[in-house]
Design a protein around this motif. Structure first.
Motif, PDB file in Angstrom:
ATOM      1  N   GLY A   3       2.849   4.747  -0.164  1.00  0.00           N
ATOM      2  CA  GLY A   3       3.676   3.778   0.529  1.00  0.00           C
ATOM      3  C   GLY A   3       3.245   2.376   0.158  1.00  0.00           C
ATOM      4  O   GLY A   3       2.293   2.180  -0.600  1.00  0.00           O
ATOM      5  N   LYS A   4       3.920   1.409   0.695  1.00  0.00           N
ATOM      6  CA  LYS A   4       3.589   0.014   0.430  1.00  0.00           C
ATOM      7  C   LYS A   4       2.588  -0.457   1.476  1.00  0.00           C
ATOM      8  O   LYS A   4       2.785  -0.254   2.666  1.00  0.00           O
ATOM      9  CB  LYS A   4       4.840  -0.857   0.455  1.00  0.00           C
ATOM     10  CG  LYS A   4       4.541  -2.278   0.068  1.00  0.00           C
ATOM     11  CD  LYS A   4       5.786  -3.005  -0.342  1.00  0.00           C
ATOM     12  CE  LYS A   4       5.405  -4.404  -0.752  1.00  0.00           C
ATOM     13  NZ  LYS A   4       6.053  -4.837  -1.933  1.00  0.00           N
ATOM     14  N   ILE A   5       1.538  -1.088   1.008  1.00  0.00           N
ATOM     15  CA  ILE A   5       0.547  -1.676   1.907  1.00  0.00           C
ATOM     16  C   ILE A   5       0.565  -3.181   1.713  1.00  0.00           C
ATOM     17  O   ILE A   5       0.674  -3.661   0.586  1.00  0.00           O
ATOM     18  CB  ILE A   5      -0.868  -1.090   1.688  1.00  0.00           C
ATOM     19  CG1 ILE A   5      -1.866  -1.610   2.735  1.00  0.00           C
ATOM     20  CG2 ILE A   5      -1.384  -1.378   0.286  1.00  0.00           C
ATOM     21  CD1 ILE A   5      -1.637  -1.091   4.109  1.00  0.00           C
ATOM     22  N   SER A   6       0.496  -3.883   2.811  1.00  0.00           N
ATOM     23  CA  SER A   6       0.514  -5.334   2.777  1.00  0.00           C
ATOM     24  C   SER A   6      -0.447  -5.839   3.850  1.00  0.00           C
ATOM     25  O   SER A   6      -0.286  -5.520   5.024  1.00  0.00           O
ATOM     26  CB  SER A   6       1.936  -5.837   3.047  1.00  0.00           C
ATOM     27  OG  SER A   6       1.975  -7.236   2.988  1.00  0.00           O
ATOM     28  N   PHE A   7      -1.463  -6.580   3.441  1.00  0.00           N
ATOM     29  CA  PHE A   7      -2.431  -7.137   4.374  1.00  0.00           C
ATOM     30  C   PHE A   7      -3.139  -8.308   3.716  1.00  0.00           C
ATOM     31  O   PHE A   7      -2.948  -8.571   2.533  1.00  0.00           O
ATOM     32  CB  PHE A   7      -3.422  -6.077   4.861  1.00  0.00           C
ATOM     33  CG  PHE A   7      -4.338  -5.508   3.806  1.00  0.00           C
ATOM     34  CD1 PHE A   7      -5.658  -5.929   3.714  1.00  0.00           C
ATOM     35  CD2 PHE A   7      -3.901  -4.525   2.927  1.00  0.00           C
ATOM     36  CE1 PHE A   7      -6.511  -5.397   2.754  1.00  0.00           C
ATOM     37  CE2 PHE A   7      -4.748  -3.988   1.972  1.00  0.00           C
ATOM     38  CZ  PHE A   7      -6.055  -4.423   1.883  1.00  0.00           C
ATOM     39  N   THR A   8      -3.934  -9.011   4.482  1.00  0.00           N
ATOM     40  CA  THR A   8      -4.707 -10.132   3.963  1.00  0.00           C
ATOM     41  C   THR A   8      -6.142  -9.668   3.763  1.00  0.00           C
ATOM     42  O   THR A   8      -6.746  -9.111   4.678  1.00  0.00           O
ATOM     43  CB  THR A   8      -4.661 -11.330   4.937  1.00  0.00           C
ATOM     44  OG1 THR A   8      -3.296 -11.699   5.123  1.00  0.00           O
ATOM     45  CG2 THR A   8      -5.436 -12.513   4.394  1.00  0.00           C
ATOM     46  N   LEU A   9      -6.661  -9.890   2.567  1.00  0.00           N
ATOM     47  CA  LEU A   9      -8.027  -9.497   2.241  1.00  0.00           C
ATOM     48  C   LEU A   9      -8.795 -10.731   1.794  1.00  0.00           C
ATOM     49  O   LEU A   9      -8.431 -11.354   0.794  1.00  0.00           O
ATOM     50  CB  LEU A   9      -8.038  -8.428   1.140  1.00  0.00           C
ATOM     51  CG  LEU A   9      -9.412  -7.988   0.668  1.00  0.00           C
ATOM     52  CD1 LEU A   9     -10.183  -7.302   1.792  1.00  0.00           C
ATOM     53  CD2 LEU A   9      -9.290  -7.056  -0.525  1.00  0.00           C
TER      54      LEU A   9
END
Length: 164
Positions: A3-9
């Motif tokens: 799936g698509k993952i989207s976060f701030t790292l």
């Protein structure tokens, strides 16, 4: 499960297709090559894999990638680098709180999460904050002293506004 993952790292936006059932530690180390986060026990007992997710510490060996969707994640690589250490990293060095170094990334991130919420912690606050991090080399006295020193250094450097 892909799936698509989207976060701030570490302050940068990440968005990509990935296996959302991958453990966060494996994604960080294997996919992103951020190897500062260590794997000690794979059971959430040692704290070597500690990261900060939305301001709270978490054992990345127990977190699935899909669980950080939309979150802000900080690893040890997000604090400082060799030329510009974070005051917590400086304090750990100055107090001799770094021995083998294996637990230190997790210990430093536990200290950061504490100091972000409490810029003048007492010894009990510190002990509670690092209670999930095991260290076999230093004992904990130097680590406690390092966190107290880091608190002072952060105030001097203007970090006491909660934006460390």
């Amino acid at each position: 499960m892909k799936g698509k993952i989207s976060f701030t790292l570490n302050g940068s936006h990440i968005s990509m297709e990935a296996d959302l059932s991958t453990r966060l530690i494996d994604f960080l180390r294997d996919e992103l090559k951020l190897v500062g986060t260590k794997e000690g026990c794979s059971q959430g007992e040692c704290g070597a894999c500690t990261v900060i997710i939305d301001g709270r510490t978490a054992n990345s060996c127990l977190v699935l990638l899909g669980q950080v969707q939309g979150a802000a994640v900080t690893t040890i690589e997000g604090l400082g680098d060799e030329q510009n250490l974070h005051p917590i990293q400086e304090a750990f060095i100055e107090e001799g709180a770094v021995q083998c170094g294996y637990c230190i990334p997790g210990m430093v991130l536990s200290a950061k999460a504490l100091l972000d919420k409490n810029n003048k912690p007492g010894k009990e606050d510190i002990r509670r904050a690092i209670s999930g991090n095991l260290c076999r080399c230093t004992g904990y006295k130097k680590i406690e002293k390092a966190i107290i020193r880091a608190s002072e250094k952060m105030k001097e450097a203007g970090y006491d506004d909660g934006n460390s």
